[in-house]
Design a protein around this motif. Structure first.
Motif, PDB file in Angstrom:
ATOM      1  N   THR A  99       2.437   0.883   4.451  1.00 63.10           N
ATOM      2  CA  THR A  99       2.067  -0.428   4.999  1.00 63.10           C
ATOM      3  C   THR A  99       1.493  -1.356   3.923  1.00 63.10           C
ATOM      4  O   THR A  99       1.985  -2.464   3.705  1.00 63.10           O
ATOM      5  CB  THR A  99       1.017  -0.237   6.115  1.00 63.10           C
ATOM      6  N   GLU A 100       0.437  -0.884   3.270  1.00 55.68           N
ATOM      7  CA  GLU A 100      -0.261  -1.754   2.308  1.00 55.68           C
ATOM      8  C   GLU A 100       0.602  -1.998   1.062  1.00 55.68           C
ATOM      9  O   GLU A 100       0.609  -3.098   0.509  1.00 55.68           O
ATOM     10  CB  GLU A 100      -1.608  -1.129   1.909  1.00 55.68           C
ATOM     11  N   ALA A 154       2.503  -3.400  11.722  1.00 56.31           N
ATOM     12  CA  ALA A 154       1.510  -2.941  10.739  1.00 56.31           C
ATOM     13  C   ALA A 154       1.668  -3.688   9.412  1.00 56.31           C
ATOM     14  O   ALA A 154       0.681  -4.161   8.835  1.00 56.31           O
ATOM     15  CB  ALA A 154       1.653  -1.441  10.536  1.00 56.31           C
ATOM     16  N   ILE A 155       2.906  -3.820   8.932  1.00 64.29           N
ATOM     17  CA  ILE A 155       3.095  -4.481   7.632  1.00 64.29           C
ATOM     18  C   ILE A 155       2.821  -5.980   7.764  1.00 64.29           C
ATOM     19  O   ILE A 155       2.170  -6.583   6.907  1.00 64.29           O
ATOM     20  CB  ILE A 155       4.514  -4.204   7.072  1.00 64.29           C
ATOM     21  N   ASN A 205       8.905  -9.466   8.413  1.00 64.37           N
ATOM     22  CA  ASN A 205       8.266  -8.146   8.476  1.00 64.37           C
ATOM     23  C   ASN A 205       8.590  -7.390   9.766  1.00 64.37           C
ATOM     24  O   ASN A 205       7.848  -6.490  10.164  1.00 64.37           O
ATOM     25  CB  ASN A 205       6.737  -8.284   8.341  1.00 64.37           C
TER      26      ASN A 205
END
Ligand code: 8YV
Length: 331
Positions: A99-100, A154-155, A205
């Motif tokens: 994700t990050e 999430a992203i 995204n």
């Protein structure tokens, strides 16, 4: 036997080797289709490389022992999930691992496109920098601008969180407003067309699904500001690549940062390659050492669990899962 269609990081392969005979395709790229099909004839599980591998009905038809398809990544558009479910095959992915890291890549492309990082690099390297030019490669301000996020998963949320440091206004779109996610990242819902009209930067995204395939086409690009920049770190097929190249060539939008393509690797004659204002990356969204190691470990854990009769931690098609029967007490 477990087939690995690429030499995945050892963090995953070592785990698999503790419990199974493991065949690893050692070629520099993913396994060719014919190798994949041949290995699947004997495999109980595959650690697959999305979106390159194609786990379609044909692949499953020739895989009588296959119990687990575990993708090295989050997107599962490379698998025919209904077909896998029909056949009782577990499909697994690695949410939360990247994700990050992928949000960082979206920002890397956004900043590079806004501030002409790649164009500047090319300019310096080819020896074109002869004197200081005050009007050279003027870009767009990122701070204080409006960022539109397509898909507040999430992203998308991780991309949104980074925007607060730049003092940006954040808009998002999706199937429906998500009040909780919205509150968490300070984003405001807009229908897609409004988001495109209002945003200085648009970041894709969302997942690739039948609904999002071709979501950004000529009409949507035409709604964007001529100063706007489009960033795609999700899946190439969400954006009509030919329409994007045309919009960039004609200056209908100012630039783009692209990590994913309708066809990967990108074709040498893809019109995007001829656009000066696009920053291109070869699908590097999750490409850091720690993230790739974690992805491999989680993808392997899915397989180990599935083959040992435990529910895999990340099962895409839970309908396929039945608790193994426990022997009833004799008392
Ligand atoms: C990976 C991805 O690089 O997770 C995904 O869906 O596209 C990427 O993070 C890819 O899966 C590696 O094959």
């Amino acid at each position: 036997m477990v087939f690995c269609s690429w030499h995945f990081p050892d963090a995953g392969l070592d785990l698999l080797r503790e419990m199974a005979d493991v065949h690893v395709w050692e070629g520099p790229e993913g396994a060719p289709r014919e190798v994949l099909l041949e290995e699947l004839r004997h495999a109980a599980a595959i650690l697959a490389l999305p979106p390159t591998d194609r786990l379609d009905a044909t692949a499953m038809e020739g895989a009588p022992h296959l119990k687990v398809i575990s993708g090295f990544g989050v997107g599962f558009d490379y698998v025919d999930v209904p077909e896998a479910t029909r056949r009782g095959i577990m499909v697994c992915n690695t949410p939360g691992t990247l994700t990050e890291t992928t949000a960082d890549q979206a920002w890397a492309l956004l900043l590079a496109a806004a501030r002409n990082v790649a164009r500047g690099d090319r300019y310096v390297r080819r020896g074109a920098w002869k004197k200081y030019e005050p009007a050279l490669l003027l870009g767009a301000d990122v701070h204080g601008a409006t960022l539109g996020i397509v898909g507040l998963g999430a992203i998308g949320r991780a991309v949104a969180r980074r925007a607060s440091g730049f003092g940006m206004t954040v808009l998002y779109t999706g199937r429906a407003p998500k009040p909780e996610a919205e509150a968490g990242v300070g984003a405001t819902f807009r229908p897609l067309d409004d988001l495109l009209r209002e945003s200085d930067f648009v970041s894709i995204n969302c997942a690739l699904t039948p609904e999002t395939r071709g979501l950004i086409g000529p009409r949507q690009l035409a709604l964007m500001k001529p100063t706007a920049i489009l960033v795609n770190t999700a899946r190439g097929a969400i954006v009509d690549g030919a329409a994007l190249a045309q919009a960039l060539q004609r200056g209908e939008i100012a630039g783009a940062g692209i990590d994913v393509y309708e066809r990967e690797p990108v074709a040498p004659d893809d019109p995007l390659l001829a656009c000066e204002t696009v920053v291109l990356a070869p699908h590097l969204g999750s490409a850091t050492h720690p993230t790739r190691a974690l992805m491999a470990r989680v993808a392997a854990e899915n397989i180990v669990s599935g083959l040992q009769g435990r529910r895999p931690p990340f099962l895409v098609n839970p309908d396929v899962w039945r608790e193994p029967e426990r022997s009833s007490s004799p008392l």
